[in-house]
Design a protein around this motif. Structure first.
Motif, mmCIF file in Angstrom:
data_model
loop_
_atom_site.group_PDB
_atom_site.id
_atom_site.type_symbol
_atom_site.label_atom_id
_atom_site.label_comp_id
_atom_site.label_asym_id
_atom_site.label_seq_id
_atom_site.Cartn_x
_atom_site.Cartn_y
_atom_site.Cartn_z
ATOM 1 N N TYR A 193 0.761 -1.058 -0.020
ATOM 2 C CA TYR A 193 0.125 0.116 -0.094
ATOM 3 C C TYR A 193 0.868 1.340 0.100
ATOM 4 C CZ TYR A 193 -4.245 -2.709 1.261
ATOM 5 O OH TYR A 193 -5.116 -3.728 1.491
ATOM 6 N N ASP A 194 1.787 1.201 0.847
ATOM 7 C CA ASP A 194 2.681 2.349 1.071
ATOM 8 C C ASP A 194 3.315 2.740 -0.380
ATOM 9 O OD1 ASP A 194 1.908 2.806 3.715
ATOM 10 O OD2 ASP A 194 3.562 1.839 4.515
ATOM 11 N N ALA A 195 3.938 1.872 -1.011
ATOM 12 C CA ALA A 195 4.683 1.916 -2.419
ATOM 13 C C ALA A 195 3.589 2.506 -3.277
ATOM 14 C CB ALA A 195 5.407 0.740 -2.757
ATOM 15 N N LEU A 196 2.366 1.877 -3.245
ATOM 16 C CA LEU A 196 1.348 2.281 -4.378
ATOM 17 C C LEU A 196 0.989 3.688 -4.055
ATOM 18 C CD1 LEU A 196 -0.831 -0.958 -4.566
ATOM 19 C CD2 LEU A 196 0.394 0.427 -6.559
ATOM 20 N N GLN A 197 0.702 4.141 -2.823
ATOM 21 C CA GLN A 197 0.363 5.584 -2.796
ATOM 22 C C GLN A 197 1.491 6.396 -2.861
ATOM 23 O OE1 GLN A 197 -0.938 5.582 1.407
ATOM 24 N NE2 GLN A 197 -2.560 4.470 1.258
ATOM 25 N N GLU A 198 2.765 5.891 -2.892
ATOM 26 C CA GLU A 198 3.901 6.978 -3.044
ATOM 27 C C GLU A 198 3.952 7.107 -4.669
ATOM 28 O OE1 GLU A 198 8.989 7.470 -2.914
ATOM 29 O OE2 GLU A 198 7.702 5.818 -1.685
ATOM 30 N N VAL A 202 -2.172 9.573 -3.074
ATOM 31 C CA VAL A 202 -3.356 8.918 -2.245
ATOM 32 C C VAL A 202 -4.619 9.090 -2.810
ATOM 33 C CG1 VAL A 202 -4.528 9.083 -0.036
ATOM 34 C CG2 VAL A 202 -1.953 9.845 -0.140
ATOM 35 N N GLU A 203 -4.903 10.086 -3.517
ATOM 36 C CA GLU A 203 -6.300 10.182 -4.333
ATOM 37 C C GLU A 203 -6.368 9.291 -5.345
ATOM 38 O OE1 GLU A 203 -7.258 14.279 -5.146
ATOM 39 O OE2 GLU A 203 -6.950 14.946 -2.994
ATOM 40 N N THR A 204 -5.260 9.388 -6.181
ATOM 41 C CA THR A 204 -5.569 8.359 -7.394
ATOM 42 C C THR A 204 -5.459 6.905 -7.066
ATOM 43 O OG1 THR A 204 -4.189 10.048 -8.663
ATOM 44 C CG2 THR A 204 -4.241 7.828 -9.541
ATOM 45 N N TYR A 205 -4.864 6.589 -5.983
ATOM 46 C CA TYR A 205 -4.595 5.246 -5.572
ATOM 47 C C TYR A 205 -5.979 4.712 -5.098
ATOM 48 C CZ TYR A 205 -3.963 1.676 -1.865
ATOM 49 O OH TYR A 205 -4.017 0.753 -0.821
ATOM 50 N N ALA A 206 -6.698 5.719 -3.975
ATOM 51 C CA ALA A 206 -7.857 5.444 -3.561
ATOM 52 C C ALA A 206 -9.130 5.230 -4.796
ATOM 53 C CB ALA A 206 -8.504 6.571 -2.797
ATOM 54 N N LYS A 207 -9.057 6.132 -5.668
ATOM 55 C CA LYS A 207 -9.850 5.856 -6.664
ATOM 56 C C LYS A 207 -9.754 4.636 -7.714
ATOM 57 C CE LYS A 207 -10.431 10.975 -7.534
ATOM 58 N NZ LYS A 207 -10.138 11.975 -8.560
ATOM 59 N N LEU A 208 -8.516 4.160 -7.792
ATOM 60 C CA LEU A 208 -8.042 2.970 -8.468
ATOM 61 C C LEU A 208 -8.621 1.803 -7.729
ATOM 62 C CD1 LEU A 208 -4.682 3.915 -10.086
ATOM 63 C CD2 LEU A 208 -6.911 3.640 -11.159
ATOM 64 N N MET A 209 -8.499 1.962 -6.410
ATOM 65 C CA MET A 209 -8.933 0.788 -5.537
ATOM 66 C C MET A 209 -10.315 0.502 -5.661
ATOM 67 S SD MET A 209 -6.402 -1.060 -3.578
ATOM 68 C CE MET A 209 -7.472 -1.407 -1.979
ATOM 69 N N ILE A 214 -6.991 -1.537 -8.841
ATOM 70 C CA ILE A 214 -6.121 -2.184 -8.028
ATOM 71 C C ILE A 214 -6.604 -3.113 -7.219
ATOM 72 C CG2 ILE A 214 -4.463 -1.848 -6.170
ATOM 73 C CD1 ILE A 214 -3.835 0.893 -7.405
ATOM 74 N N GLU A 215 -6.371 -4.380 -7.055
ATOM 75 C CA GLU A 215 -7.027 -5.380 -6.060
ATOM 76 C C GLU A 215 -6.066 -6.101 -5.215
ATOM 77 O OE1 GLU A 215 -9.529 -9.575 -6.818
ATOM 78 O OE2 GLU A 215 -8.969 -8.405 -8.549
ATOM 79 N N VAL A 216 -6.625 -6.196 -3.971
ATOM 80 C CA VAL A 216 -5.686 -6.658 -2.829
ATOM 81 C C VAL A 216 -6.531 -7.872 -2.398
ATOM 82 C CG1 VAL A 216 -4.312 -6.061 -0.892
ATOM 83 C CG2 VAL A 216 -4.814 -4.289 -2.431
#
Length: 333
Positions: A193-198, A202-209, A214-216
């Protein structure tokens, strides 16, 4: 011991400033490690002391000058790495490090390979469909895998990024943790998560999730699926069983790429054979699959981490020798 004097030409003030480091921390580090004296004259660094230490310092500094000339920033960790290569007679390999950019973070920071091992690993991901990145903590194997996944997504080579990891931590099982599935796996996948957010912000990461781009998911949820046009990362793979690893590798569909990372010195399987160890043994050399083994020299955290890893490796050597001796005795019976 014979005394010696050598000179390293930094070739420019900019190069010299990079090589010296903040408050001269880089050459001070070399001086302390090798017991030599370094001082600056113009754009040259003069080294004095015992011959062996002076020669090692000269090789390490020459390598650092080459990196500085490419515009790379030099810190104590990079200095320690060049010294390790010099000690192993491999200082010339630092020239193989490309100044090419692996990825760019959301804040515009350029991510580059910091060691020869990392460059080999990144090149393997570019050129193969399945890559195993095996090495100790701090070698960047997970972080670089995420960087490559984001780069592949941004260039539209894949449509999805999938992150998975076996939930084997301190005896806990997912069912005993509070919350829904996402909340249950969060503690296990925090480094990803930390690497993806960097990389994404944070906003783009949240939208893609939210969109499912982005699937976890825990490894157990991979069974029965076919994963196409995706960049799939299996982290902490040393804690997979042989059956889990086979199941994971056979999920790959058309247009996908897999990166499997792990540290075989941190297996928590209570005597079962690690799927990572088994897979790297039987799949090494298969076309389209690469096995990259990173070492203590590729550690890019604090220089002390490199020393800690080496100390543990040294302490394990007698145990490894006894194991090899027992194997030889058994074969001779």
């Amino acid at each position: 011991m014979a005394k010696a004097k050598l000179v390293v030409d930094a070739r420019s003030v900019d190069n010299l400033v990079r090589v010296l480091g903040t408050f001269d921390e880089n050459i001070n580090f070399l001086s302390e490690e090798l017991g030599v004296f370094c001082y600056v004259e113009g754009v040259k660094i003069r080294i004095e002391g015992e011959q062996k230490g002076v020669e090692l310092a000269e090789k390490a500094l020459s390598a650092l000058v080459g990196l500085a000339a490419k515009g790379d920033e030099i810190d104590k960790t990079r200095t320690a790495y060049c010294l390790e290569l010099a000690r192993d007679g491999r200082a010339q390999e630092i020239e193989n490090l490309s100044s090419g950019i692996v990825a760019v973070t959301a804040r515009g920071k350029q991510i580059k390979c910091k060691t020869v091992g990392q460059k080999t690993y990144v090149d393997a991901i570019k050129n193969n469909t399945v890559v195993f990145g095996v090495g100790p903590a701090g070698t960047g194997k997970t972080y670089l895998a995420v960087c490559m996944a984001v780069a592949a997504f941004k260039s539209k080579k894949v449509e999805k990024i999938l992150l998975t990891r076996p939930a084997v931590e301190a005896g806990e099982k997912l069912g005993f943790l509070p919350g829904d599935l996402q909340e249950k796996v969060d503690p296990y996948l925090r480094p990803l998560y930390d690497a993806l957010q960097e990389m994404l912000g944070v906003e783009t990461y949240a939208k893609l999730m939210e969109r499912g781009v982005i699937e976890v998911a825990p490894l157990a949820y991979m069974r029965g699926r076919t994963l196409s046009n995706a960049f799939i990362i299996l982290d902490e793979a040393q804690n997979t069983t042989k059956e889990q690893m086979k199941m994971f590798l056979t999920r790959m569909g058309e247009g996908s790429k897999m990166v499997v990372t792990g540290d075989i010195t941190q297996i928590d399987l209570d005597g079962k054979q690690s799927g990572l160890v088994h897979a790297t043994q039987i799949l090494d050399g298969v076309e389209g699959i690469a096995v990259c083994k990173l070492t203590a020299q590729d550690v890019v955290r604090h220089p002390l981490v490199m020393r800690i890893i080496r100390a543990y490796e040294t302490s394990d050597e007698p145990k490894k020798k006894r194991t090899k001796d027992r194997v030889k005795d058994a074969e001779g019976e």
